[in-house]
Motif scaffolding. Sequence first.
Motif, PDB file in Angstrom:
ATOM      1  N   ARG A 217     -13.060 -27.507 -13.446  1.00  0.00           N
ATOM      2  CA  ARG A 217     -14.408 -27.974 -13.783  1.00  0.00           C
ATOM      3  C   ARG A 217     -15.405 -27.766 -12.638  1.00  0.00           C
ATOM      4  NH1 ARG A 217     -11.892 -32.932 -16.883  1.00  0.00           N
ATOM      5  NH2 ARG A 217     -11.743 -31.949 -18.904  1.00  0.00           N
ATOM      6  N   VAL A 218     -15.267 -26.617 -11.980  1.00  0.00           N
ATOM      7  CA  VAL A 218     -16.205 -26.239 -10.929  1.00  0.00           C
ATOM      8  C   VAL A 218     -17.517 -25.855 -11.605  1.00  0.00           C
ATOM      9  CG1 VAL A 218     -16.657 -24.535  -9.113  1.00  0.00           C
ATOM     10  CG2 VAL A 218     -14.365 -25.477  -9.397  1.00  0.00           C
ATOM     11  N   LYS A 219     -18.625 -26.352 -11.071  1.00  0.00           N
ATOM     12  CA  LYS A 219     -19.928 -26.011 -11.628  1.00  0.00           C
ATOM     13  C   LYS A 219     -20.137 -24.507 -11.526  1.00  0.00           C
ATOM     14  CE  LYS A 219     -22.052 -30.406 -10.539  1.00  0.00           C
ATOM     15  NZ  LYS A 219     -23.042 -31.115  -9.731  1.00  0.00           N
ATOM     16  N   GLN A 220     -20.754 -23.930 -12.552  1.00  0.00           N
ATOM     17  CA  GLN A 220     -20.924 -22.481 -12.630  1.00  0.00           C
ATOM     18  C   GLN A 220     -21.586 -21.899 -11.379  1.00  0.00           C
ATOM     19  OE1 GLN A 220     -19.543 -20.537 -14.972  1.00  0.00           O
ATOM     20  NE2 GLN A 220     -20.226 -18.808 -13.750  1.00  0.00           N
ATOM     21  N   ASN A 221     -22.561 -22.606 -10.808  1.00  0.00           N
ATOM     22  CA  ASN A 221     -23.239 -22.078  -9.625  1.00  0.00           C
ATOM     23  C   ASN A 221     -22.384 -22.169  -8.358  1.00  0.00           C
ATOM     24  OD1 ASN A 221     -23.517 -24.879  -9.628  1.00  0.00           O
ATOM     25  ND2 ASN A 221     -25.444 -24.827  -8.519  1.00  0.00           N
ATOM     26  N   ASN A 222     -21.196 -22.775  -8.433  1.00  0.00           N
ATOM     27  CA  ASN A 222     -20.291 -22.876  -7.286  1.00  0.00           C
ATOM     28  C   ASN A 222     -19.034 -22.013  -7.425  1.00  0.00           C
ATOM     29  OD1 ASN A 222     -21.950 -24.724  -5.988  1.00  0.00           O
ATOM     30  ND2 ASN A 222     -20.948 -26.472  -6.940  1.00  0.00           N
ATOM     31  N   VAL A 223     -18.927 -21.244  -8.514  1.00  0.00           N
ATOM     32  CA  VAL A 223     -17.704 -20.468  -8.772  1.00  0.00           C
ATOM     33  C   VAL A 223     -17.470 -19.411  -7.692  1.00  0.00           C
ATOM     34  CG1 VAL A 223     -16.577 -18.859 -10.369  1.00  0.00           C
ATOM     35  CG2 VAL A 223     -17.632 -20.953 -11.239  1.00  0.00           C
ATOM     36  N   ASP A 224     -18.510 -18.670  -7.299  1.00  0.00           N
ATOM     37  CA  ASP A 224     -18.322 -17.648  -6.266  1.00  0.00           C
ATOM     38  C   ASP A 224     -17.813 -18.270  -4.965  1.00  0.00           C
ATOM     39  OD1 ASP A 224     -18.989 -15.476  -7.808  1.00  0.00           O
ATOM     40  OD2 ASP A 224     -21.025 -15.274  -7.017  1.00  0.00           O
ATOM     41  N   GLN A 225     -18.367 -19.400  -4.597  1.00  0.00           N
ATOM     42  CA  GLN A 225     -17.938 -20.088  -3.381  1.00  0.00           C
ATOM     43  C   GLN A 225     -16.485 -20.555  -3.526  1.00  0.00           C
ATOM     44  OE1 GLN A 225     -20.598 -23.230  -2.246  1.00  0.00           O
ATOM     45  NE2 GLN A 225     -19.460 -23.723  -0.410  1.00  0.00           N
ATOM     46  N   TYR A 226     -16.112 -21.018  -4.701  1.00  0.00           N
ATOM     47  CA  TYR A 226     -14.747 -21.453  -4.980  1.00  0.00           C
ATOM     48  C   TYR A 226     -13.764 -20.293  -4.825  1.00  0.00           C
ATOM     49  CZ  TYR A 226     -11.064 -23.968  -7.570  1.00  0.00           C
ATOM     50  OH  TYR A 226      -9.898 -24.595  -7.944  1.00  0.00           O
ATOM     51  N   ILE A 227     -14.116 -19.139  -5.414  1.00  0.00           N
ATOM     52  CA  ILE A 227     -13.271 -17.952  -5.332  1.00  0.00           C
ATOM     53  C   ILE A 227     -13.158 -17.493  -3.872  1.00  0.00           C
ATOM     54  CG2 ILE A 227     -13.122 -15.499  -5.943  1.00  0.00           C
ATOM     55  CD1 ILE A 227     -14.393 -16.288  -8.665  1.00  0.00           C
ATOM     56  N   THR A 228     -14.290 -17.427  -3.185  1.00  0.00           N
ATOM     57  CA  THR A 228     -14.293 -17.007  -1.785  1.00  0.00           C
ATOM     58  C   THR A 228     -13.430 -17.925  -0.936  1.00  0.00           C
ATOM     59  OG1 THR A 228     -16.502 -16.044  -2.032  1.00  0.00           O
ATOM     60  CG2 THR A 228     -15.766 -16.502   0.207  1.00  0.00           C
ATOM     61  N   GLY A 229     -13.427 -19.200  -1.237  1.00  0.00           N
ATOM     62  CA  GLY A 229     -12.609 -20.157  -0.491  1.00  0.00           C
ATOM     63  C   GLY A 229     -11.120 -20.006  -0.760  1.00  0.00           C
ATOM     64  N   ALA A 230     -10.751 -19.544  -1.948  1.00  0.00           N
ATOM     65  CA  ALA A 230      -9.339 -19.412  -2.319  1.00  0.00           C
ATOM     66  C   ALA A 230      -8.705 -18.121  -1.795  1.00  0.00           C
ATOM     67  CB  ALA A 230      -9.190 -19.468  -3.833  1.00  0.00           C
ATOM     68  N   LEU A 231      -9.465 -17.059  -1.706  1.00  0.00           N
ATOM     69  CA  LEU A 231      -8.899 -15.749  -1.378  1.00  0.00           C
ATOM     70  C   LEU A 231      -8.242 -15.651   0.005  1.00  0.00           C
ATOM     71  CD1 LEU A 231     -11.603 -13.493  -3.052  1.00  0.00           C
ATOM     72  CD2 LEU A 231      -9.191 -13.692  -3.734  1.00  0.00           C
ATOM     73  N   PRO A 232      -8.822 -16.189   1.079  1.00  0.00           N
ATOM     74  CA  PRO A 232      -8.163 -16.035   2.392  1.00  0.00           C
ATOM     75  C   PRO A 232      -6.752 -16.617   2.453  1.00  0.00           C
ATOM     76  CG  PRO A 232     -10.443 -16.665   2.719  1.00  0.00           C
ATOM     77  CD  PRO A 232     -10.153 -16.789   1.230  1.00  0.00           C
ATOM     78  N   GLY A 233      -6.509 -17.715   1.765  1.00  0.00           N
ATOM     79  CA  GLY A 233      -5.187 -18.324   1.775  1.00  0.00           C
ATOM     80  C   GLY A 233      -4.117 -17.420   1.189  1.00  0.00           C
ATOM     81  N   MET A 234      -4.532 -16.508   0.331  1.00  0.00           N
ATOM     82  CA  MET A 234      -3.569 -15.584  -0.264  1.00  0.00           C
ATOM     83  C   MET A 234      -3.052 -14.585   0.768  1.00  0.00           C
ATOM     84  SD  MET A 234      -5.267 -14.946  -3.969  1.00  0.00           S
ATOM     85  CE  MET A 234      -3.797 -14.130  -4.570  1.00  0.00           C
ATOM     86  N   LEU A 235      -3.746 -14.464   1.886  1.00  0.00           N
ATOM     87  CA  LEU A 235      -3.352 -13.509   2.918  1.00  0.00           C
ATOM     88  C   LEU A 235      -2.306 -14.057   3.876  1.00  0.00           C
ATOM     89  CD1 LEU A 235      -6.900 -12.099   3.705  1.00  0.00           C
ATOM     90  CD2 LEU A 235      -5.124 -11.071   2.266  1.00  0.00           C
ATOM     91  N   TYR A 236      -1.931 -15.351   3.728  1.00  0.00           N
ATOM     92  CA  TYR A 236      -0.899 -15.885   4.620  1.00  0.00           C
ATOM     93  C   TYR A 236      -0.225 -17.149   4.120  1.00  0.00           C
ATOM     94  CZ  TYR A 236      -4.083 -19.487   6.484  1.00  0.00           C
ATOM     95  OH  TYR A 236      -4.924 -20.552   6.622  1.00  0.00           O
ATOM     96  N   GLN A 237      -0.775 -17.847   3.171  1.00  0.00           N
ATOM     97  CA  GLN A 237      -0.197 -19.127   2.766  1.00  0.00           C
ATOM     98  C   GLN A 237       0.734 -19.027   1.570  1.00  0.00           C
ATOM     99  OE1 GLN A 237      -3.738 -21.479   2.221  1.00  0.00           O
ATOM    100  NE2 GLN A 237      -3.621 -22.274   4.306  1.00  0.00           N
ATOM    101  N   LEU A 238       0.623 -17.967   0.794  1.00  0.00           N
ATOM    102  CA  LEU A 238       1.449 -17.816  -0.400  1.00  0.00           C
ATOM    103  C   LEU A 238       2.420 -16.661  -0.229  1.00  0.00           C
ATOM    104  CD1 LEU A 238      -1.201 -18.068  -3.263  1.00  0.00           C
ATOM    105  CD2 LEU A 238       0.377 -19.831  -2.494  1.00  0.00           C
ATOM    106  N   PRO A 239       3.599 -16.732  -0.842  1.00  0.00           N
ATOM    107  CA  PRO A 239       4.538 -15.614  -0.785  1.00  0.00           C
ATOM    108  C   PRO A 239       4.157 -14.521  -1.784  1.00  0.00           C
ATOM    109  CG  PRO A 239       5.502 -17.385  -2.038  1.00  0.00           C
ATOM    110  CD  PRO A 239       4.182 -17.900  -1.513  1.00  0.00           C
ATOM    111  N   ALA A 240       2.909 -14.106  -1.723  1.00  0.00           N
ATOM    112  CA  ALA A 240       2.402 -13.086  -2.647  1.00  0.00           C
ATOM    113  C   ALA A 240       2.831 -11.702  -2.185  1.00  0.00           C
ATOM    114  CB  ALA A 240       0.875 -13.164  -2.724  1.00  0.00           C
ATOM    115  N   PRO A 241       3.112 -10.805  -3.123  1.00  0.00           N
ATOM    116  CA  PRO A 241       3.453  -9.432  -2.752  1.00  0.00           C
ATOM    117  C   PRO A 241       2.264  -8.744  -2.056  1.00  0.00           C
ATOM    118  CG  PRO A 241       3.866  -9.825  -5.097  1.00  0.00           C
ATOM    119  CD  PRO A 241       3.150 -11.020  -4.567  1.00  0.00           C
ATOM    120  N   LYS A 242       2.578  -7.700  -1.302  1.00  0.00           N
ATOM    121  CA  LYS A 242       1.544  -6.997  -0.544  1.00  0.00           C
ATOM    122  C   LYS A 242       0.411  -6.503  -1.445  1.00  0.00           C
ATOM    123  CE  LYS A 242       0.778  -3.149   2.604  1.00  0.00           C
ATOM    124  NZ  LYS A 242       1.401  -2.018   3.310  1.00  0.00           N
TER     125      LYS A 242
END
Length: 176
Positions: A49-74
């Motif tokens: 339920r993120v407000k529509q005008n905050n979605v880009d900021q939400y996405i931008t905040g989530a992406l860096p963690g994928m580079l070291y916090q999750l066991p995501a494939p390369k």
Amino acid sequence: MRPSAILVSSRSTAFFLAGQRLTYDEVQRLPADPNALKSWLSEAARVQRVKQNNVDQYITGALPGMLYQLPAPKNVRAAAYQALLTMPAVRSQGESKDSMGRAGAALSIDHPKAVQKNGLTIKGKTYLIVDTGTMLLLSESQTTTISGKLSLNETRTQTMLEAGWTNTAPAVPALP
């Protein structure tokens, strides 16, 4: 600042991304296409339920963690990096070196909303250095300015010496 090691045991039963609880298998199946990954994160924002005008900021905040916090494939980490480059608040800063002298691609992220508190304007910025060979985060720095002046109390840097995933208890690497 002291370097840190981020090691996550796959014994964890859940990983968290954008407010979503994911299993190891779900992390492995995250989209490896930058646009599809952004769509997945947009849907997670809707669920949260993120407000529509905050979605880009939400996405931008989530992406860096994928580079070291999750066991995501390369390829998923590569999609996260490519998606970051398309976000409005993100700027490529060319090549840079972290505090250990390792070279990587530097990105800056402006936190667009200035907070007014007691007549002061508080703004934040994040700097990332990414090893584009492994698609792992080398370092992350956050700076805060208060009415245009750097706030040392609100500034931090993390240098990742190693990021990996294991089925056994990890050994923390020695600090330099």
